[in-house]
Design an enzyme around this catalytic site. Structure first.
Site, mmCIF file in Angstrom:
data_model
loop_
_atom_site.group_PDB
_atom_site.id
_atom_site.type_symbol
_atom_site.label_atom_id
_atom_site.label_comp_id
_atom_site.label_asym_id
_atom_site.label_seq_id
_atom_site.Cartn_x
_atom_site.Cartn_y
_atom_site.Cartn_z
ATOM 1 N N HIS A 35 8.503 13.238 16.255
ATOM 2 C CA HIS A 35 8.615 14.609 15.746
ATOM 3 C C HIS A 35 7.475 14.924 14.792
ATOM 4 C CE1 HIS A 35 10.230 18.392 14.419
ATOM 5 N NE2 HIS A 35 10.173 17.978 13.159
ATOM 6 N N ASP A 37 12.743 20.542 18.502
ATOM 7 C CA ASP A 37 11.668 20.561 19.499
ATOM 8 C C ASP A 37 12.205 21.003 20.865
ATOM 9 O OD1 ASP A 37 9.867 19.521 17.576
ATOM 10 O OD2 ASP A 37 10.674 17.519 17.923
HETATM 11 P P1 NAD Z 1 14.709 22.287 0.720
HETATM 12 O O1 NAD Z 1 13.789 21.908 -0.376
HETATM 13 O O2 NAD Z 1 15.067 23.707 0.887
HETATM 14 O O3 NAD Z 1 16.061 21.465 0.596
HETATM 15 C C1 NAD Z 1 16.087 20.090 0.409
HETATM 16 C C2 NAD Z 1 17.297 19.743 -0.412
HETATM 17 O O4 NAD Z 1 17.315 18.330 -0.591
HETATM 18 C C3 NAD Z 1 17.290 20.367 -1.822
HETATM 19 O O5 NAD Z 1 18.474 21.111 -2.026
HETATM 20 C C4 NAD Z 1 17.222 19.169 -2.759
HETATM 21 O O6 NAD Z 1 17.942 19.333 -3.949
HETATM 22 C C5 NAD Z 1 17.845 18.097 -1.872
HETATM 23 N N1 NAD Z 1 17.555 16.746 -2.315
HETATM 24 C C6 NAD Z 1 16.414 16.230 -2.811
HETATM 25 N N2 NAD Z 1 16.581 14.933 -3.134
HETATM 26 C C7 NAD Z 1 17.861 14.627 -2.831
HETATM 27 C C8 NAD Z 1 18.643 13.456 -2.919
HETATM 28 N N3 NAD Z 1 18.141 12.320 -3.399
HETATM 29 N N4 NAD Z 1 19.921 13.514 -2.502
HETATM 30 C C9 NAD Z 1 20.431 14.662 -2.015
HETATM 31 N N5 NAD Z 1 19.747 15.801 -1.897
HETATM 32 C C10 NAD Z 1 18.478 15.779 -2.312
HETATM 33 O O7 NAD Z 1 14.067 21.708 2.072
HETATM 34 P P2 NAD Z 1 14.492 22.057 3.586
HETATM 35 O O8 NAD Z 1 13.705 23.208 4.049
HETATM 36 O O9 NAD Z 1 15.965 22.092 3.677
HETATM 37 O O10 NAD Z 1 13.912 20.765 4.349
HETATM 38 C C11 NAD Z 1 14.464 19.503 4.130
HETATM 39 C C12 NAD Z 1 13.729 18.439 4.933
HETATM 40 O O11 NAD Z 1 13.910 18.644 6.335
HETATM 41 C C13 NAD Z 1 12.211 18.443 4.725
HETATM 42 O O12 NAD Z 1 11.764 17.120 4.614
HETATM 43 C C14 NAD Z 1 11.676 19.085 5.991
HETATM 44 O O13 NAD Z 1 10.378 18.685 6.289
HETATM 45 C C15 NAD Z 1 12.664 18.553 7.007
HETATM 46 N N6 NAD Z 1 12.732 19.290 8.285
HETATM 47 C C16 NAD Z 1 12.922 18.561 9.421
HETATM 48 C C17 NAD Z 1 13.034 19.191 10.639
HETATM 49 C C18 NAD Z 1 13.252 18.398 11.889
HETATM 50 O O14 NAD Z 1 13.085 18.949 12.980
HETATM 51 N N7 NAD Z 1 13.666 17.164 11.816
HETATM 52 C C19 NAD Z 1 12.963 20.598 10.708
HETATM 53 C C20 NAD Z 1 12.771 21.309 9.537
HETATM 54 C C21 NAD Z 1 12.645 20.642 8.315
HETATM 55 C C1 LMR Z 2 9.600 21.622 12.038
HETATM 56 O O1 LMR Z 2 9.274 21.121 13.115
HETATM 57 O O2 LMR Z 2 9.748 22.843 11.891
HETATM 58 C C2 LMR Z 2 9.887 20.717 10.870
HETATM 59 O O3 LMR Z 2 9.527 19.402 11.142
HETATM 60 C C3 LMR Z 2 9.335 21.218 9.580
HETATM 61 C C4 LMR Z 2 7.841 21.167 9.503
HETATM 62 O O4 LMR Z 2 7.334 20.601 8.531
HETATM 63 O O5 LMR Z 2 7.177 21.707 10.384
#
Ligand code: NAD
Ligand code: LMR
Length: 339
Positions: free
Chosen positions: A199, A172
């Protein structure tokens, strides 16, 4: 740019710690095989403050680790599969967690709760057992609920230290800097925006009035900028059209957060990052977790900064943020305690 910043900091740190070898820092990434996990791990491999990188995922981590391990920086990289979380976490001082499912168009972050809450609870149980003193950075959504979930598991296990648990809200901050700089035609490196709250959607509250380049943004332009910051995640989800949410910018933001924490752990003073922590700022209103500028130190949270002077618009944004945030937090707390 990131790499050269690391290099400069590394030189400064090397001077500051000239007499002894720099601290050994094992960093574990849980969910390292995913969309965020892969680029973030690559950036962590370029961070000279990381001496050992443990990449864990239920699928794909050994392959990602083998690939990244060929990058010719000093740190050691190892990959760990589903049944090897204990080895991944043993000795880890910082654990960054992007494990979990991402959004598809039309979903809110809260729609991820059912799947991701259980994943985060399982990982919290493993961290409580194998590295209870490590700093933890949670990326998995919905952050407003997953961070309290993690805390409740730690409380049940008797290992909770509020100074060591962080929700990563850096994206953010990165977005706010980029979007405001775009409007003003400036280099984002000179534009810093504090973002407080949580967030997701209206819980994301940018404090543009506190930013020299932001305080004169008014009217429709102000509304559009705040909306873009609050809903920047949706922009990416829509553009990816079913293939997930922000991964590359999040990898960048996660690596930046990790670097800040490692610098502070290594004794650098004055390191401040906005992050979602257990916070006294709105606790009297029943909101126990809140993102604000936090000074980081060797033991994690050193000083939680107050939100500071707010404009009338920002007072309104906070008013809209608190009820949602409170709901998200108590949903996480009940998930663990009513199970
Ligand atoms: P993705 O599906 O590409 O990757 C997630 C990974 O987690 C996969 O490789 C999967 O195998 C793994 N996984 C699932 N269960 C697991 C477990 N028990 N132990 C270990 N690994 C496990 O998803 P992504 O795009 O990398 O996003 C991941 C998370 O981050 C989502 O929940 C998304 O919403 C979040 N996110 C948060 C922010 C933020 O600003 N905080 C930003 C973007 C995404
Ligand atoms: C973001 O802000 O990009 C992440 O929290 C992923 C989402 O679900 O938007």
């Amino acid at each position: 740019m990131f790499a050269s910043r690391f290099a400069k900091r590394s030189t400064a740190l090397a001077r500051g710690f000239a007499s002894s070898a720099r601290a050994e820092r094992k960093v574990a990434v849980l969910g390292a095989g995913g969309g965020i996990g892969q680029p973030m791990s690559l950036l962590l491999k370029q961070d000279p403050l990381v001496t050992s990188l443990a990449l864990y995922d239920v699928r794909g981590a050994p392959g990602v680790a083998a690939d990244i391990s060929h990058v010719n920086t000093k740190s050691e990289v190892k990959g760990y599969g589903a049944d090897d979380i204990a080895s991944a976490l043993k000795g880890a001082e910082l654990v960054i967690i992007p494990a979990g499912v991402p959004r598809k168009p039309g979903m809110t972050r809260d729609d991820l709760f059912n799947t991701n809450a259980s994943i985060v609870r399982t990982l919290a149980e493993a961290c409580a057992e194998h590295c209870p003193k490590a700093m933890i950075g949670i990326i998995s959504n919905p952050v407003n609920s997953t961070v309290p979930i993690f805390a409740e598991v730690y409380k049940k296990k008797g290992v909770f230290d509020p100074k060591r648990l962080f929700g990563v809200t850096t994206l953010d901050v990165v977005r706010s800097s980029r979007f405001l700089a775009e409007i003003k035609g400036l280099d984002p490196k000179d534009v810093k925006v504090t973002v407080v709250g949580g967030h997701s959607g209206v819980t994301i509250v940018p404090l543009l009035s506190q930013t020299p380049q932001g305080k004169d943004v008014k009217g429709e332009e102000y509304k559009a900028l705040v909306h873009r910051i609050q809903f920047g995640g949706d922009e990416v989800v829509k553009a990816k059209d079913g293939a997930g949410s922000a991964t590359l910018s999040m990898g960048f933001a996660g690596a930046r957060f990790a670097n800040s924490l490692l610098r502070a752990m290594n004794g650098e003073s004055g390191v401040v990052e906005p992050t979602f922590v257990e916070s006294p700022l709105y606790a009297s209103e029943g909101v126990e977790w809140f993102a604000s500028n936090v000074e980081l130190g060797p033991d994690g949270v050193k000083n939680i900064h107050p939100v500071g002077a707010l404009s009338v618009e920002e007072e309104e944004l906070i008013k809209a943020c608190l009820p949602d945030l409170k709901k998200n937090i108590s949903k996480g707390v009940s998930f663990v305690n009513s199970a």
